[in-house]
Design an enzyme around this catalytic site. Sequence first.
Site, PDB file in Angstrom:
ATOM      1  N   ASP A  92      60.798  45.121  34.257  1.00  0.00           N
ATOM      2  CA  ASP A  92      59.674  45.240  35.166  1.00  0.00           C
ATOM      3  C   ASP A  92      59.793  44.246  36.311  1.00  0.00           C
ATOM      4  OD1 ASP A  92      56.074  45.020  34.832  1.00  0.00           O
ATOM      5  OD2 ASP A  92      57.349  46.411  35.929  1.00  0.00           O
ATOM      6  N   ASP A 144      51.545  49.111  31.148  1.00  0.00           N
ATOM      7  CA  ASP A 144      51.063  47.774  30.818  1.00  0.00           C
ATOM      8  C   ASP A 144      50.184  47.815  29.587  1.00  0.00           C
ATOM      9  OD1 ASP A 144      50.675  46.951  34.279  1.00  0.00           O
ATOM     10  OD2 ASP A 144      52.244  46.361  32.877  1.00  0.00           O
TER      11      ASP A 144
END
Lengths: 438, 149
Positions: A199, A359
């Site tokens: 990420d 997330d």
Amino acid sequence: MAQNTKPTSILDSLGEEIIRIIAPVSICMFMVVILVSVLDSSSSSSTSASVNSIATIAYAETNSDSSWDKFVGALLNSLVFVAVVTVVTFILVLLFYLRCTKFLKLYMGFSAFVVLGFMGGEIALFLIEDFSIPVDCITFVVALFNFAVVGVLAVFMSKMAILVTQAYLVVIGMLVAYWFTQLPEWTTWVLLVAMALYDLAAVLLPVGPLRLLVELAISRDEDIPALVYEARPVTCNGSGAEGRVAQRRVWRDRGSENSDHESNNNPNANSVFVENVDSGSNSTSNASVVPDSSTESNTLVSGHNDATLVRAEEGWVPERDAELSAPLIDPRMNIQPQQSELEGIGLGSSGAIKLGLGDFIFYSVLVGRAAMYDFMTVYACYLAIIAGLGITLALLALYQKALPALPVSIALGVLFYVLTRFLLEAFVVECSLNLLMF
Amino acid sequence: METGSQTQTTDPGPNPIPNNPNNRNPIPNRSSTISGSSPVWHTIDGPLELSKEDLVSYARRFYKFGFAMLPWLWALNCFYFWSVLLHTRSFPRIHHYVVRSAVGFAVITAILSSWALTFAIGGERLFRPVWDQLVMYNLAERLGLTGLS
């Protein structure tokens, strides 16, 4: 005497915005912890060898390997997984670039249906078996069908009530996270760290796929084709009374013919996205709303948008496809560039913070895996993740560009898990045994 | 605070908190003197709802889709247009569809729940031969659905 202009303190607006992101994340984590603790206690032996997925393709952990072997195996698994996620993300960027909206939307709808229908059904069956609930198959099938179809509609076309859409996104995140916690233990932890690094790279590097996606979306002023949780924007006090229907910024991929593409099935977008829209009147804009392009009749928000999307993107989460003979991998893309673009979160601006579904998923996976050990680690990891999320939001307000939502929280979460499991527990247990503190 | 004009202090404009649907009253009883235009919200979402033209088509579309054995969709339709249900005279077109959705949802739920309760409570005594075949956990075992596919 018009007291509708009570000034909002920063605590109201800023706190409210943060609460509206932290609440669904907490709910998702809480539900995963409950699922894990309820379902795991019953099936104690179905540990490692049961899940056959793309995340264990390189190495299937067994109980008898040494720690080093497990670690190396987990590393291989994670590398394969991250590689697959990268490839799929690039494919998504390519499709977005080529404006294949329909395909991406269909893929996302299909993916949502598979998650809600099959995985949701499976978990419901687990629960029914555990508690011996005398449900008959007709009722069950009807209920599951309803749930799945309405969920697909809620995610696919953004015309449902906001609460319903948010609830379904949280449920999808919960189901995927539960599935991830079924992976072997070492694989899960190394995978979390690998996804956090991915990420970081994908959002911040100039060649990263998520950053490309964000920039494409910004340049075209479209929504990112991904599953994104959007918190309700905070409306300021005085400015909401003008009879102006602030349209929420719907992901135009949902049902609108715009060239937004929904990312593939279940894209889990980890994005924190704050959109700041100034209406034409340019007073305190209260709702971050961009008119849905499909309703051209009333564009309440003039073209005067400062839509700075902050999105943090996440990698993809390939779906378990052992039984599903889908020709594609069915990756779930967690693309969510995290952008916080407003001039200070909540400071007089009405941004809607958007957090990618990936997330949600990875936070919940961390907490779920911590729940498999003990509740002490759950509390520690929960606090760590929330702290990380707060730090990320603060950075968002500071840098005002897309930020990855995973790294800080995962780093803190893993650190606290290790510390709690190996240090704190011994301390607390000893203290309790000696009746010093309990 | 002190001015007796409406309940403006307690009503922070369109309520951003999504879980009190009844707050979003479309009755323009607040601040009609102040701002001159009182926002009338038809739906739960308040200022974030869809445009006016969309609302009617939305209600109609959801009503029609609900016929595909989707009572939950009808229920959500009623939930979304809760204020329309409460104030029947204000929004005739939307009200038409919402009321029918509510009726449909109530009917199907009554049928389904009576069947499910009969099945659950009556159990083996009522359905002696077929209960074992219909109950979900047996069915799941037989079909191998929970083999962590």
